[in-house]
Design an enzyme around this catalytic site. Structure first.
Site, PDB file in Angstrom:
ATOM      1  N   SER A  15      16.404 -13.736  16.635  1.00 25.51           N
ATOM      2  CA  SER A  15      16.282 -13.948  14.714  1.00 25.51           C
ATOM      3  C   SER A  15      16.618 -12.522  14.451  1.00 25.51           C
ATOM      4  O   SER A  15      16.416 -12.176  14.855  1.00 25.51           O
ATOM      5  CB  SER A  15      15.290 -15.104  14.432  1.00 25.51           C
ATOM      6  OG  SER A  15      14.044 -13.909  14.996  1.00 25.51           O
ATOM      7  N   GLY A  18      20.824 -11.763   9.884  1.00 28.45           N
ATOM      8  CA  GLY A  18      20.848 -12.088   8.746  1.00 28.45           C
ATOM      9  C   GLY A  18      21.611 -13.343   8.272  1.00 28.45           C
ATOM     10  O   GLY A  18      22.396 -13.564   7.818  1.00 28.45           O
ATOM     11  N   LYS A  19      21.285 -14.708   9.099  1.00 27.81           N
ATOM     12  CA  LYS A  19      21.351 -15.964   8.786  1.00 27.81           C
ATOM     13  C   LYS A  19      21.985 -15.625   7.579  1.00 27.81           C
ATOM     14  O   LYS A  19      22.897 -16.796   6.175  1.00 27.81           O
ATOM     15  CB  LYS A  19      21.160 -17.013   9.252  1.00 27.81           C
ATOM     16  CG  LYS A  19      22.163 -17.824  10.529  1.00 27.81           C
ATOM     17  CD  LYS A  19      21.645 -18.831  10.892  1.00 27.81           C
ATOM     18  CE  LYS A  19      19.910 -18.320  11.772  1.00 27.81           C
ATOM     19  NZ  LYS A  19      19.008 -19.140  11.164  1.00 27.81           N
ATOM     20  N   GLY A  20      20.624 -16.092   6.570  1.00 26.57           N
ATOM     21  CA  GLY A  20      19.941 -16.457   5.130  1.00 26.57           C
ATOM     22  C   GLY A  20      21.037 -15.466   4.653  1.00 26.57           C
ATOM     23  O   GLY A  20      21.917 -16.095   3.144  1.00 26.57           O
ATOM     24  N   ILE A  21      21.464 -13.939   4.024  1.00 29.83           N
ATOM     25  CA  ILE A  21      22.830 -13.180   3.911  1.00 29.83           C
ATOM     26  C   ILE A  21      24.282 -14.154   4.026  1.00 29.83           C
ATOM     27  O   ILE A  21      25.312 -14.037   3.320  1.00 29.83           O
ATOM     28  CB  ILE A  21      22.263 -11.823   4.420  1.00 29.83           C
ATOM     29  CG1 ILE A  21      21.177 -11.545   3.933  1.00 29.83           C
ATOM     30  CG2 ILE A  21      23.640 -11.265   3.217  1.00 29.83           C
ATOM     31  CD1 ILE A  21      20.770 -11.273   2.085  1.00 29.83           C
ATOM     32  N   THR A 192      26.535 -14.284  23.105  1.00 23.27           N
ATOM     33  CA  THR A 192      27.766 -15.115  22.328  1.00 23.27           C
ATOM     34  C   THR A 192      27.906 -15.934  23.149  1.00 23.27           C
ATOM     35  O   THR A 192      28.373 -17.326  22.520  1.00 23.27           O
ATOM     36  CB  THR A 192      28.681 -14.057  22.118  1.00 23.27           C
ATOM     37  OG1 THR A 192      28.383 -13.505  20.854  1.00 23.27           O
ATOM     38  CG2 THR A 192      29.606 -15.247  20.364  1.00 23.27           C
ATOM     39  N   CYS A 381       1.565  -9.379 -12.763  1.00 21.54           N
ATOM     40  CA  CYS A 381       0.800 -10.431 -12.448  1.00 21.54           C
ATOM     41  C   CYS A 381      -0.565  -9.475 -11.429  1.00 21.54           C
ATOM     42  O   CYS A 381      -0.477  -8.778 -12.564  1.00 21.54           O
ATOM     43  CB  CYS A 381       1.400 -10.863 -11.344  1.00 21.54           C
ATOM     44  SG  CYS A 381       0.401 -12.736 -11.069  1.00 21.54           S
ATOM     45  N   GLY A 383      -0.165  -6.475 -11.767  1.00 18.26           N
ATOM     46  CA  GLY A 383      -0.262  -5.346 -11.911  1.00 18.26           C
ATOM     47  C   GLY A 383      -1.252  -5.037 -13.379  1.00 18.26           C
ATOM     48  O   GLY A 383      -1.513  -4.412 -14.370  1.00 18.26           O
ATOM     49  N   MET A 384      -0.500  -6.315 -14.497  1.00 18.18           N
ATOM     50  CA  MET A 384      -0.711  -6.418 -15.528  1.00 18.18           C
ATOM     51  C   MET A 384      -2.179  -6.776 -15.947  1.00 18.18           C
ATOM     52  O   MET A 384      -3.098  -6.424 -16.420  1.00 18.18           O
ATOM     53  CB  MET A 384      -0.183  -8.222 -16.273  1.00 18.18           C
ATOM     54  CG  MET A 384      -0.657  -7.952 -17.136  1.00 18.18           C
ATOM     55  SD  MET A 384      -0.305  -9.607 -18.183  1.00 18.18           S
ATOM     56  CE  MET A 384      -1.674 -10.802 -18.054  1.00 18.18           C
ATOM     57  N   HIS A 515       6.203 -13.365 -12.568  1.00 21.66           N
ATOM     58  CA  HIS A 515       7.213 -12.019 -11.325  1.00 21.66           C
ATOM     59  C   HIS A 515       8.808 -12.343 -12.434  1.00 21.66           C
ATOM     60  O   HIS A 515       9.508 -12.934 -11.821  1.00 21.66           O
ATOM     61  CB  HIS A 515       7.064 -12.923 -10.620  1.00 21.66           C
ATOM     62  CG  HIS A 515       5.357 -12.959  -9.678  1.00 21.66           C
ATOM     63  ND1 HIS A 515       5.304 -11.708  -8.983  1.00 21.66           N
ATOM     64  CD2 HIS A 515       4.797 -13.711  -9.768  1.00 21.66           C
ATOM     65  CE1 HIS A 515       4.296 -11.902  -8.388  1.00 21.66           C
ATOM     66  NE2 HIS A 515       3.549 -12.607  -8.469  1.00 21.66           N
ATOM     67  N   GLU A 517      10.826 -10.704 -10.704  1.00 21.36           N
ATOM     68  CA  GLU A 517      11.882 -10.326 -10.062  1.00 21.36           C
ATOM     69  C   GLU A 517      12.319 -11.640  -9.487  1.00 21.36           C
ATOM     70  O   GLU A 517      12.776 -12.008  -8.993  1.00 21.36           O
ATOM     71  CB  GLU A 517      10.362  -9.176  -8.357  1.00 21.36           C
ATOM     72  CG  GLU A 517      10.206 -10.571  -8.012  1.00 21.36           C
ATOM     73  CD  GLU A 517       8.472 -10.187  -8.086  1.00 21.36           C
ATOM     74  OE1 GLU A 517       7.725  -9.885  -9.737  1.00 21.36           O
ATOM     75  OE2 GLU A 517       7.331 -10.095  -8.288  1.00 21.36           O
TER      76      GLU A 517
HETATM   77  N1  GLN Z   1      -4.318 -12.025  -7.211  1.00 20.36           N
HETATM   78  C1  GLN Z   1      -4.713 -12.647  -8.611  1.00 20.36           C
HETATM   79  C2  GLN Z   1      -4.373 -13.930  -9.282  1.00 20.36           C
HETATM   80  O1  GLN Z   1      -3.982 -14.974  -8.121  1.00 20.36           O
HETATM   81  C3  GLN Z   1      -2.638 -11.932  -8.627  1.00 20.36           C
HETATM   82  C4  GLN Z   1      -1.640 -12.815  -7.923  1.00 20.36           C
HETATM   83  C5  GLN Z   1       0.109 -12.166  -7.982  1.00 20.36           C
HETATM   84  O2  GLN Z   1      -0.440 -10.745  -8.484  1.00 20.36           O
HETATM   85  N2  GLN Z   1       0.276 -12.495  -7.562  1.00 20.36           N
HETATM   86  O3  GLN Z   1      -4.426 -14.055 -10.529  1.00 20.36           O
END
Ligand code: GLN
Length: 541
Positions: A15, A18-21, A192, A381, A383-384, A515, A517
């Protein structure tokens, strides 16, 4: 529309090849040739979905717009294909069995004996076809490695589908490893051959073999693989280790991979337009400049758990022709004594999402440092949430400010738990919060209304955006007035929930509950991440 054609991708030898890539790369080439393409990941493991799997074991949980917690490969698919996928693009053995058992309990099978063949395999086929609806081509990646016991029903399903659909409507691609034995100075084809032999034993003959290797394969070796595995010579494609995963579609294209694919599936000649992709990849590999970002997290021994975010940084860097160098900072080791030493040379501070109390003090120390020293900051998240708590403790002087996640009985729940919310599909969800694992999460895409004349409105350049969530706790609106009076701006909201914050008198201090990202792609980086990197470059430290 004509019938959907299928490309089944299996993996051999081991495994993590990089099958996904590889799947995403082929999908990208087909999409850029003008075809309507989608991808499905079928995972043979028993978990019903990866939502409760440890990031340490399974890497990141990727969240789709419709709120499914999926395998991280779906993230790769979206980042390559630049398209939103959904629940139906990923399923597991657990999900398949749940459906069949539910039907059995309901009496749908009219008393028949329920067996792997035909019932389990039939359900797998049904789910594959469902994901293929409306597509010209569906790439189906079968998780795991050929030879795994749990993978057998999946292989049987694709074997049977190819027979049913006919040769021109389905093809098999097998990805294997061609190991390089250093002491002998040789690449070895035996694994292979064995893995193709194993596939054959269960009735699947590959039409194409993609060989992962440390170094490029020469023509003789490719021919040897073609002859011993019974595929055409132009159907042995090499995939040597690359400087960037985004190079792989180009590596495949250079070997004319589309010619045999078009031939196998009776498609017209395929001429993908990869010029934008090509120029971005050049900038990923040889960027003009460099910027260093502190990434303050706690899962540092397994960076796969931040996959979408580290890819998001690469996307932003490619657009800005800059290498984003990550300075990994272990939040558990960061404190007021060493923070200056650790963060003084970085151009930006990033605090990603996370769960649980471990490492939060270090994250708040980093946030405090970025706020005071006017270093570009992005909090995602958790972080905020921590940026709000830091602000409350140090600017509003609410010393007990906390999140109910860390202290369920806190007197000052700046971050709290709401008991009901509307989910990504518009359904009301009541929280049945019992244990940290059992609580209902707010998952998937939500519209976010952006306050005019804020940094966020400049970042998105629209009044409304849509981003994805994965969290239980929310910023408490009870404190909104006092926060805003003291210079913290609520720049984004959704149905009264606080989705984004920023600070007055700071070059770039942004926290987002969502998020960003999860919606970043190579050809369209997420605006929040892009602007954060741009601000960090401007910061110039
Ligand atoms: N632990 C936090 C919450 O559940 C933040 C989750 C996160 O950062 N994805 O709200």
């Amino acid at each position: 529309m004509s019938e959907t054609k299928y490309i089944f991708i299996t993996g051999g030898v081991l495994s993590s090849l990089g099958k996904g890539i590889a799947s995403a790369s082929i999908a990208t080439l087909l999409k850029n040739s003008g075809l309507k393409v989608s991808i499905l990941k079928a995972d043979p493991y028993i978990n019903v979905d990866p939502g409760t799997m440890s990031p340490l074991e399974h890497g990141e949980v990727f969240v789709t717009d419709d709120g499914a917690e999926t395998d991280l490969d779906l993230g790769h698919y979206e980042r390559f294909l630049d398209e939103n996928l959904s629940q139906k693009n990923n399923f597991t053995t657990g999900r398949v069995y749940s459906t069949v058992i539910e039907k059995e309990r309901r009496g749908d099978y009219l008393g028949k004996t329920i067996q792997v063949i035909p019932h389990i395999v039939g359900e797998i086929v049904r789910r594959i076809k469902k994901a293929g609806e409306g597509q010209e081509i569906l790439i189906v990646e079968i998780g795991g490695t050929v030879g795994d016991i749990e993978g057998l029903p999946f292989l049987e399903a694709i074997r049977a589908m190819r027979v049913e659909l006919g040769k021109k409507n389905a093809m098999n691609i097998h990805l294997t490893l061609v190991p390089y034995i250093k002491v002998a100075g040789e690449l070895k084809t035996k694994p292979t051959q064995h893995s193709v032999g194993e596939l054959r034993r269960i009735g699947i003959t590959p039409d194409m073999i993609i060989c992962r290797s440390e170094i490029p394969l020469n023509r003789d070796l490719k021919n040897k693989i073609a002859i011993s595995c019974g595929v055409d010579k132009n159907c042995v494609i090499e995939s040597p280790d690359s400087a960037s995963i985004y190079q792989i579609p180009l590596t495949f294209l250079n070997q004319n991979i589309l010619e045999p694919i078009a031939e196998n599936l009776a498609l017209k000649k395929l001429n993908p337009n990869m010029s934008k992709w090509d120029s971005l990849v050049k900038r990923v590999i040889a960027p003009n400049s460099e910027v260093t970002i502190a990434f303050v997290g706690k899962y540092l021994d397994l960076k796969e758990s931040y996959k979408s975010l580290t890819e998001g940084l690469i996307h932003a860097g490619a657009t800005l022709d800059t290498k984003v160098k990550i300075n990994w900072v272990d939040s558990e080791k960061l404190n007021s004594e060493n923070v200056d030493k650790i963060l003084k040379d970085v151009s930006g501070v990033l605090v990603p999402g996370g769960f649980g109390e471990r490492g939060i003090d270090g994250k708040m120390t980093a946030i405090n440092y970025a706020r005071i020293n006017k270093i570009p900051f992005l909090g995602i998240c958790l972080g905020m949430q921590l940026a709000i708590i830091e602000f409350a403790r140090n600017i509003l002087n609410i010393k007990d400010a906390n999140s109910m996640e860390f202290d369920p009985n806190t007197k000052e729940p700046l971050i709290y738990l709401i008991d009901s919310f509307i989910d990504a599909n518009g359904k009301k969800q009541i929280r049945t919060y019992k244990s940290p694992l059992g609580g209902t999460m707010r998952l998937g895409g939500y519209d976010c209304n952006i306050k005019p004349n804020t940094l966020l409105s400049k970042i998105y350049d629209t009044k409304k955006t849509r981003e994805r969530h994965r969290h239980r706790y929310e910023a408490n609106p009870k404190y909104r007035e006092i926060l805003e009076k003291n210079g913290l701006i609520v720049s984004g909201e959704s149905d009264g929930l606080i989705e984004a914050i920023e600070l007055k008198n700071h070059p770039f201090f942004v926290g987002v509950q969502f998020h960003p990202e999860f919606t970043s792609r190579l050809i369209s980086p997420n605006p929040v991440i892009l602007n954060f990197i741009e601000a960090s470059i401007k910061n110039g430290r």
